[in-house]
Design a protein around this motif. Sequence first.
Motif, PDB file in Angstrom:
ATOM      1  N   VAL A 144       0.864  -1.181   0.000  1.00  0.00           N
ATOM      2  CA  VAL A 144       0.000   0.000   0.000  1.00  0.00           C
ATOM      3  C   VAL A 144       0.900   1.230   0.000  1.00  0.00           C
ATOM      4  CG1 VAL A 144      -1.739   1.325   1.260  1.00  0.00           C
ATOM      5  CG2 VAL A 144      -1.855  -1.173   1.249  1.00  0.00           C
ATOM      6  N   GLU A 145       0.568   2.215  -0.824  1.00  0.00           N
ATOM      7  CA  GLU A 145       1.318   3.467  -0.876  1.00  0.00           C
ATOM      8  C   GLU A 145       0.361   4.631  -0.665  1.00  0.00           C
ATOM      9  OE1 GLU A 145       3.390   3.646  -4.565  1.00  0.00           O
ATOM     10  OE2 GLU A 145       4.795   2.024  -4.072  1.00  0.00           O
ATOM     11  N   ILE A 146       0.674   5.485   0.325  1.00  0.00           N
ATOM     12  CA  ILE A 146      -0.160   6.644   0.637  1.00  0.00           C
ATOM     13  C   ILE A 146       0.745   7.869   0.723  1.00  0.00           C
ATOM     14  CG2 ILE A 146      -1.793   7.662   2.280  1.00  0.00           C
ATOM     15  CD1 ILE A 146      -2.377   4.816   3.275  1.00  0.00           C
ATOM     16  N   THR A 147       0.322   8.968   0.108  1.00  0.00           N
ATOM     17  CA  THR A 147       1.095  10.215   0.169  1.00  0.00           C
ATOM     18  C   THR A 147       0.320  11.249   0.992  1.00  0.00           C
ATOM     19  OG1 THR A 147       0.122  11.058  -1.889  1.00  0.00           O
ATOM     20  CG2 THR A 147       2.162   9.779  -2.057  1.00  0.00           C
ATOM     21  N   PHE A 148       1.093  12.146   1.675  1.00  0.00           N
ATOM     22  CA  PHE A 148       0.509  13.186   2.515  1.00  0.00           C
ATOM     23  C   PHE A 148       1.165  14.514   2.155  1.00  0.00           C
ATOM     24  CE2 PHE A 148       0.584   9.212   4.793  1.00  0.00           C
ATOM     25  CZ  PHE A 148      -0.691   9.102   5.322  1.00  0.00           C
ATOM     26  N   GLY A 149       0.378  15.571   2.068  1.00  0.00           N
ATOM     27  CA  GLY A 149       0.937  16.896   1.837  1.00  0.00           C
ATOM     28  C   GLY A 149       1.852  16.931   0.624  1.00  0.00           C
ATOM     29  N   ALA A 150       2.978  17.614   0.794  1.00  0.00           N
ATOM     30  CA  ALA A 150       3.895  17.782  -0.336  1.00  0.00           C
ATOM     31  C   ALA A 150       4.876  16.632  -0.455  1.00  0.00           C
ATOM     32  CB  ALA A 150       4.660  19.108  -0.176  1.00  0.00           C
ATOM     33  N   LYS A 151       5.444  16.162   0.667  1.00  0.00           N
ATOM     34  CA  LYS A 151       6.502  15.161   0.593  1.00  0.00           C
ATOM     35  C   LYS A 151       6.270  13.947   1.491  1.00  0.00           C
ATOM     36  CE  LYS A 151      10.123  18.566  -0.480  1.00  0.00           C
ATOM     37  NZ  LYS A 151      11.444  19.107  -0.066  1.00  0.00           N
ATOM     38  N   GLY A 152       5.314  14.007   2.367  1.00  0.00           N
ATOM     39  CA  GLY A 152       5.107  12.903   3.291  1.00  0.00           C
ATOM     40  C   GLY A 152       4.558  11.665   2.600  1.00  0.00           C
TER      41      GLY A 152
END
Length: 359
Positions: free
Chosen positions: A239-247
């Motif tokens: 599973v891949e999840i991104t947060f904000g700009a770089k998280g």
Amino acid sequence: MTTLWDTTGTAVVKALAAERRTGGAVTSGNALTLVVVVDEKYIADAERAAAQAAATNPCRLLIVVRRELDAPQPRLDAEILVGGRLGPGEAIVMRMYGRLALHAESVTLPLLAPDAPVVTWWHGPPPKVIATDAVGVYSDRRITDCGWLGDGAEGLQQRARDYAPGDTDLAWTRTTQWRSALASSFDSISDKPRSAKVLGSSSSPAALLLAGWLTRRLGVECRVKDTKRNIGQTGIGGVEITFGAKGSLTLLREGGDLIVDRSGQRAQRLSIRERDLGELLTEELRRQGADDTYAEALSSATGVPGLGDRHYLRTHIWVDPDQRATQATSKRIAKEAAAQIDEGPRTQRARSRGTAASR
């Protein structure tokens, strides 16, 4: 153990009563009735899983084995066990031939444990429409397994179109370890998710349900990205999840481990393993009532709206009046049958009390 050849439902009820009278304490405390529907060629796997589940969930186990549907004459063979190879409780294996196999409710209804929920598990390809299945119509919970189907996505679509509170699927149960790992990984993350994807097989019902669950929980659309990278039996590789700009938060499967990598933190290695059929069934038997979280994930995965909304289900699901009558009378029939089964022990206790009083 008692074996009856070419018998009737009435004879099975009487044989169970006789076994209970000699079984003693192991026959008490049934928390539910577990009905297993299986074809003969899969009976060994079904019995192993059911026995494992019955060991931790006291139940009356009814195994319906459908054989030779084209047999010219209906026939019933039954094996009654109390405290035998199928767990510490009561178990009946019924092999049904001919048209009887299509009307298993006529035999199983009188054998339900009184005042206890009924759980039906289909070990094999699930029925096309559970609401009209002869056994599923009187069940409080219905367990299917879309993993048997070649196209898991189409299988989930059918389950969504036919959904009623109490339905669940073992593909959903296979995601439990992934959901637990994801939930614990969010303890130290406060940023709002921006995107998410599940790495795995787009035909895997487990991967699709996990993506549906993430869509509902994160508020962003999550899809399955096809990959063959260590997807295991569940069809989920990561599973891949991104947060904000770089998280970011990444969970990747490596053999029997799950690598959890969060931005700015050291990667963690968690144990993840393929659970056998008995463990999956045991988990499902612990739950009573509707699984709203599964309904929401199924709704998101298939695009069928409102499955987790009780009001929507009450106003949009139509149930045939004959089916309502069957559901309403099933418990009454079970109580009447239980009275016949328990008549011997109750009579003996009453006589004992009367004798003691006379002394």
